[in-house]
Design an enzyme around this catalytic site. Structure first.
Site, PDB file in Angstrom:
ATOM      1  CD  GLU A 416      -1.539  -2.393   1.759  1.00 43.66           C
ATOM      2  OE1 GLU A 416      -0.316  -2.492   2.026  1.00 43.66           O
ATOM      3  OE2 GLU A 416      -2.349  -3.303   1.885  1.00 43.66           O
ATOM      4  CD  GLU A 417       2.459   1.180   3.939  1.00 38.66           C
ATOM      5  OE1 GLU A 417       2.387   0.226   3.152  1.00 38.66           O
ATOM      6  OE2 GLU A 417       1.976   1.168   5.089  1.00 38.66           O
TER       7      GLU A 417
END
Length: 496
Positions: A416-417
């Site tokens: 996600e990051e």
């Protein structure tokens, strides 16, 4: 006369050491014969020299020490005047005033002879008086006598009375001009010949003195001097600019024969100034002064405006001297447009500098205030559009950097990051807010993506402990965070 000449030849050695005798030019020599025990004054004035910046110093021969300027002394220098309060027997002698201006030096000599005090002189008495004390009346004409009591402004003269042959003058043919210190005589006859006396009260520094002036009067049927008329050198039918509400003094300068009996006065609208303004006394005629030369007298009589008003503009104020007359007209000053322009530009520049200074100090507060005030509501859409709009309102990637001991390996493994950073760096669709919880000393150990974000967007640094005050939204840290966040938008109102 030989004695006087001998004394004047010796005056040159009485000059101060810094004044050379050959640098000083003698202007005039005058004889004065006042009475003992009364005030006496002499004005060292020579208009071409003393009208500007000139230094006047009085001496008594043979002393090299200037006359004192301390008004508590009996003899002292008052401006350009030498003043005796009062005269004593020992005051007889030669006095000189030195006029220094620019590169020249001039001298005026006064031969002062103190006589015994005489209240009045009978008709048959013979008195040896100087030319200043001799005046002429013309038979069959309306004429006048002048009381030459000239003193500096520090002295106040009033209660002037006239006497002839020891008797006070009364009758319809005589009129007193106290301010001008003149006695008007109508239809002069041979009986008006005689010894006259004018007496006044002088007040100086709270003390009162008696002062008098003796005049020997002859009468003649000749007009004298071949009908020479007075010459007014100023005013010259000119205009004078005067600010509304200001104070103004204008001199009338007149050259006339020594034995003249002309009246010198100011008028406005064919009326004497003192009569025209007798109620308000806002405009007043001054006291006449004069200086005697070998062949003529130089007279000065001024007019004073205590406050210039609108009604004074565009009216001729006329100075009269016998049959001669000259006027001046007051005008308001021309506006200085250049000064107004420069003042406006300076004011504009000052305001601009002030605005720039305020902006540099409070630019974040100004931006946040603008966002809170000027926000426009959007229009209603479909559900998908609303969701998309909400996502856009929240699209900020906040990266919080903690202690270096935690490392950044976790960031490398979280999809996600990585996706968020990819969108922020590659697609440039997401803004990044980099927050340092602790001061980062070395960014080279961090991922290149973080280094790039730091270089492109900078960072917001947290400082201090977590307290109630530090959590306040008005602190500098939270203002910077709010500034980096997207502007707040409000949904539009629904339509019926």
């Amino acid at each position: 006369m030989e004695t006087v000449s001998l004394l004047l030849c010796c005056v040159s050695i009485a000059l101060p050491p810094w004044i050379r005798a050959d640098e000083c030019r003698d202007i005039s020599v005058q004889n004065e014969t006042p009475s003992v025990n009364q005030p006496f004054a002499f004005n060292c004035t020579y208009p071409p020299l003393t009208s500007g910046k000139a230094l006047v110093t009085w001496y008594k021969y043979p002393s090299k020490i200037p006359v004192s300027k301390n008004m508590q002394t009996r003899i002292y220098q008052d401006q350009n005047w030498i003043l005796f309060l009062p005269l004593a027997w020992g005051d007889s002698g030669i006095y000189q005033c030195i006029i220094n201006n620019a590169n020249m030096c001039h001298r005026i000599h006064i031969n002062l002879t103190v006589f015994s005090e005489t209240q009045c002189v009978s008709r048959n008495s013979q008195v040896n008086l100087s030319d200043e004390y001799k005046q002429i009346l013309h038979v069959g004409k309306n004429d006048s006598l002048t009381c030459h009591l000239n003193f500096p402004k520090s002295c106040d003269l009033d209660s002037i009375k006239w006497y002839k042959d020891c008797k006070e003058i009364k009758g319809d043919r005589f009129a007193y001009w106290e301010r001008k210190r003149k006695l008007s005589v109508s239809n002069v006859s041979a009986e008006d010949r005689g010894n006259y006396l004018c007496k006044a009260r002088l007040t100086h520094a709270g003390k009162q003195y008696k002062v008098l002036h003796r005049i020997t009067v002859n009468v003649t049927e000749n007009v004298g001097h071949g009908g020479i008329i007075p010459k007014i050198t100023y005013p010259t039918n000119n205009t004078i600019e005067a600010q509304l509400g200001s104070t103004l003094i204008v001199d009338c300068n007149i050259t006339d024969t020594r034995d003249n009996t002309n009246l010198r006065y100011w008028s406005v609208s064919s009326t004497l100034v003192d009569i025209y303004y007798k109620e308000s006394k806002r405009v007043q005629e001054g006291i006449e002064t004069h200086i005697s030369f070998q062949e003529h007298n130089f007279y000065t009589v001024n007019i004073t405006f205590l406050e210039v008003k609108m009604e004074d503009y565009d009216h001729p104020f006329t100075c009269h001297a016998g049959v001669s007359a000259a006027y001046f007209i007051l005008k308001p000053p021309v506006p200085d447009f250049l000064a107004y322009l420069i003042g406006g530009l300076l004011a504009f520049a000052g305001v601009a500098v002030l605005v720039m200074c305020i902006y540099n100090i409070f630019w974040i507060d100004i931006a946040l205030w603008y966002r809170s005030i000027f926000q426009s509501p959007g229009a209603i859409e479909a559900v998908a559009s609303v969701i998309d709009e909400n996502i856009k309102l929240c699209r900020r990637l906040i990266i919080i950097i903690v202690s270096e001991s935690l490392g950044f390996d976790l960031l490398k493994n979280m999809s996600e990051e990585q996706i968020a950073i990819y969108n922020a760096l590659i697609q440039d669709g997401m803004k990044v807010i980099l927050i340092e919880v602790e001061k980062v000393k070395n960014y080279t150990v961090m991922p290149e993506s973080i280094q790039y974000i730091k270089q492109k967007h900078g960072s917001v640094h947290w400082s201090g402990d977590i307290t109630e005050e530090s959590l306040c939204a008005k602190t500098k840290f939270w203002k910077k965070v709010r500034y980096c966040m997207p502007p707040k938008r409000f949904p539009p109102s629904s339509h019926a």
